[in-house]
Enzyme design. Sequence first.
Site, PDB file in Angstrom:
ATOM      1  N   GLY A  17       3.505  29.436  56.591  1.00  0.00           N
ATOM      2  CA  GLY A  17       2.715  28.310  57.058  1.00  0.00           C
ATOM      3  C   GLY A  17       3.369  27.015  56.638  1.00  0.00           C
ATOM      4  O   GLY A  17       4.580  26.958  56.383  1.00  0.00           O
ATOM      5  N   ALA A  18       2.565  25.963  56.538  1.00  0.00           N
ATOM      6  CA  ALA A  18       3.100  24.646  56.217  1.00  0.00           C
ATOM      7  C   ALA A  18       3.784  24.619  54.851  1.00  0.00           C
ATOM      8  O   ALA A  18       4.859  24.036  54.695  1.00  0.00           O
ATOM      9  CB  ALA A  18       1.968  23.621  56.259  1.00  0.00           C
ATOM     10  N   VAL A  19       3.173  25.256  53.855  1.00  0.00           N
ATOM     11  CA  VAL A  19       3.751  25.273  52.509  1.00  0.00           C
ATOM     12  C   VAL A  19       5.131  25.911  52.528  1.00  0.00           C
ATOM     13  O   VAL A  19       6.090  25.392  51.941  1.00  0.00           O
ATOM     14  CB  VAL A  19       2.821  26.017  51.537  1.00  0.00           C
ATOM     15  CG1 VAL A  19       3.497  26.237  50.194  1.00  0.00           C
ATOM     16  CG2 VAL A  19       1.514  25.254  51.358  1.00  0.00           C
ATOM     17  N   ASN A  39       5.384  37.386  57.400  1.00  0.00           N
ATOM     18  CA  ASN A  39       4.045  36.905  57.733  1.00  0.00           C
ATOM     19  C   ASN A  39       3.250  38.056  58.313  1.00  0.00           C
ATOM     20  O   ASN A  39       3.789  38.867  59.074  1.00  0.00           O
ATOM     21  CB  ASN A  39       4.117  35.753  58.736  1.00  0.00           C
ATOM     22  CG  ASN A  39       2.891  34.863  58.694  1.00  0.00           C
ATOM     23  OD1 ASN A  39       2.676  34.148  57.712  1.00  0.00           O
ATOM     24  ND2 ASN A  39       2.085  34.899  59.739  1.00  0.00           N
ATOM     25  N   HIS A  40       1.962  38.138  57.950  1.00  0.00           N
ATOM     26  CA  HIS A  40       1.168  39.270  58.414  1.00  0.00           C
ATOM     27  C   HIS A  40       1.063  39.242  59.934  1.00  0.00           C
ATOM     28  O   HIS A  40       1.015  38.173  60.550  1.00  0.00           O
ATOM     29  CB  HIS A  40      -0.213  39.268  57.769  1.00  0.00           C
ATOM     30  CG  HIS A  40      -1.062  38.086  58.135  1.00  0.00           C
ATOM     31  ND1 HIS A  40      -1.779  38.027  59.297  1.00  0.00           N
ATOM     32  CD2 HIS A  40      -1.302  36.927  57.475  1.00  0.00           C
ATOM     33  CE1 HIS A  40      -2.432  36.881  59.359  1.00  0.00           C
ATOM     34  NE2 HIS A  40      -2.158  36.193  58.269  1.00  0.00           N
ATOM     35  N   THR A 154       1.041  19.045  52.884  1.00  0.00           N
ATOM     36  CA  THR A 154       1.778  19.423  54.089  1.00  0.00           C
ATOM     37  C   THR A 154       0.848  20.135  55.051  1.00  0.00           C
ATOM     38  O   THR A 154      -0.001  20.920  54.632  1.00  0.00           O
ATOM     39  CB  THR A 154       2.958  20.360  53.725  1.00  0.00           C
ATOM     40  OG1 THR A 154       3.713  19.786  52.656  1.00  0.00           O
ATOM     41  CG2 THR A 154       3.874  20.582  54.914  1.00  0.00           C
ATOM     42  N   HIS A 219     -12.348  20.144  43.840  1.00  0.00           N
ATOM     43  CA  HIS A 219     -12.952  20.712  45.044  1.00  0.00           C
ATOM     44  C   HIS A 219     -14.306  21.360  44.762  1.00  0.00           C
ATOM     45  O   HIS A 219     -15.236  21.234  45.563  1.00  0.00           O
ATOM     46  CB  HIS A 219     -12.011  21.744  45.667  1.00  0.00           C
ATOM     47  CG  HIS A 219     -10.869  21.132  46.405  1.00  0.00           C
ATOM     48  ND1 HIS A 219     -10.128  21.820  47.338  1.00  0.00           N
ATOM     49  CD2 HIS A 219     -10.325  19.885  46.363  1.00  0.00           C
ATOM     50  CE1 HIS A 219      -9.187  21.029  47.822  1.00  0.00           C
ATOM     51  NE2 HIS A 219      -9.285  19.855  47.237  1.00  0.00           N
TER      52      HIS A 219
END
EC number: 1.5.1.-
Length: 433
Positions: A17-19, A39-40, A154, A219
């Site tokens: 992904g972005a990371v 990636n899954h 990101t 959070h």
Amino acid sequence: MNAADESLGNVLLVGLGAVAIQVALDLRRHGAGRLGALNHPGRRSQRIAEALARGACLQLEGQGQHRWLSGNAALDVFHQDPAELRDDWQTLVLCVPADSYLDVVRGLPWERLGGVRTLLLVSAFIGANLLVRSALPAGCQATVLSLSSYYAATKVIDETQPLRALTKAVKRRVYLGSSRPDCPARETWRRVLAGSGVEVVPLATPEAAEGRNVTTYVHSPFFLGEFALARILSEQGPPGFMYKLYPEGPITPGAIGAMRRLWCELSELLRRMGAEPLNLLRFLNDDNYPVHETMLPRASIDGFAEAGAERQEYLLFVRYAALLVDPFSPADEQGRHFDFSAVPFRRVSRDEDGLWRLPRVPLEDYRKLALIVALAAHFDLAMPQARSLLASYENAVSRFIDCQGASQCHPSLYPIDSRPAADAIYRQWCSTC
């Protein structure tokens, strides 16, 4: 690109992904060996595979003062099935959500990954290093590293172009702990992240680094409360803003009080696990987003931990009031600064199967806090503030499921039993004492 760093060897990014895109660019700049990704399987992975087949590479765009981070990086190999992996990798980087670490590690074919020397957890929570080590097969000698948190902000620009990401901010400092304090990989990753201007501070234990994950402190009190959940779980009305004061956002004296009490509970857990707690205000100001000393004098920041509860809550409230705008942004012609706090909540949405799903905030925050509370029970800590936040989330989501119908909701909306994972963390901790 620099010559390959032999201490890294070949690097497999787990999760794309972005990371992972930001990490890939940093690794290419530093000099890794072969660079691959796993990636899954799913629709997103299929889009990634199709883009790579057309010759696309990973693309990162840096925003504003971080424009210099922009660049491209090619992958040497991409896998959608762990069964395809071969013993080609010396470093694994877990770029997946932290609440999925255990499932991901258990799903890897370790019988074919005997050459792995290092696992890096990009955004670890308290106990994550112990949890991952508990899932490694007997005889695995890999060192597990914990970064306190992901070091940038990101996001993927467009889901139809999953290989393009935008980095709009970079942290000044993150912390790193290792299952083997003298391992050379700590220095290697210090150099890798220095390439993006990030200071990496090594700490004595993984738990000390994991106790400096900023989202754990911020959070939970802001986004597991009634105001935030009402906006996240609603399709109607204004979305609300994540870092604004009530009534535009969740920040109230009550939410700040919850933040202080949660910090106290987490600090006691860290002490019992042998890690040094942090000065919350200094951590938020110095390592994340600073404010002008006119608003928070240095002496108030440094003396925060010794102040009384009422004073601590006042200082935290002042900090978030001071960050309603970016205090260091240039003023426009009307004298207004950048509206730093106007980050809208992401709302529930239907996935490609038509099921309601929660955004990562607050789902990951709930799961992380639930595991921490279950772990704290092993140390005879009740954590009433943390439990209150969990109950707030569970009650709000339960009402949403009742309203929408269980058949319309993804299973991830339901509460999870964190006790088995907490048991594994505690057993691993006991074995290292």
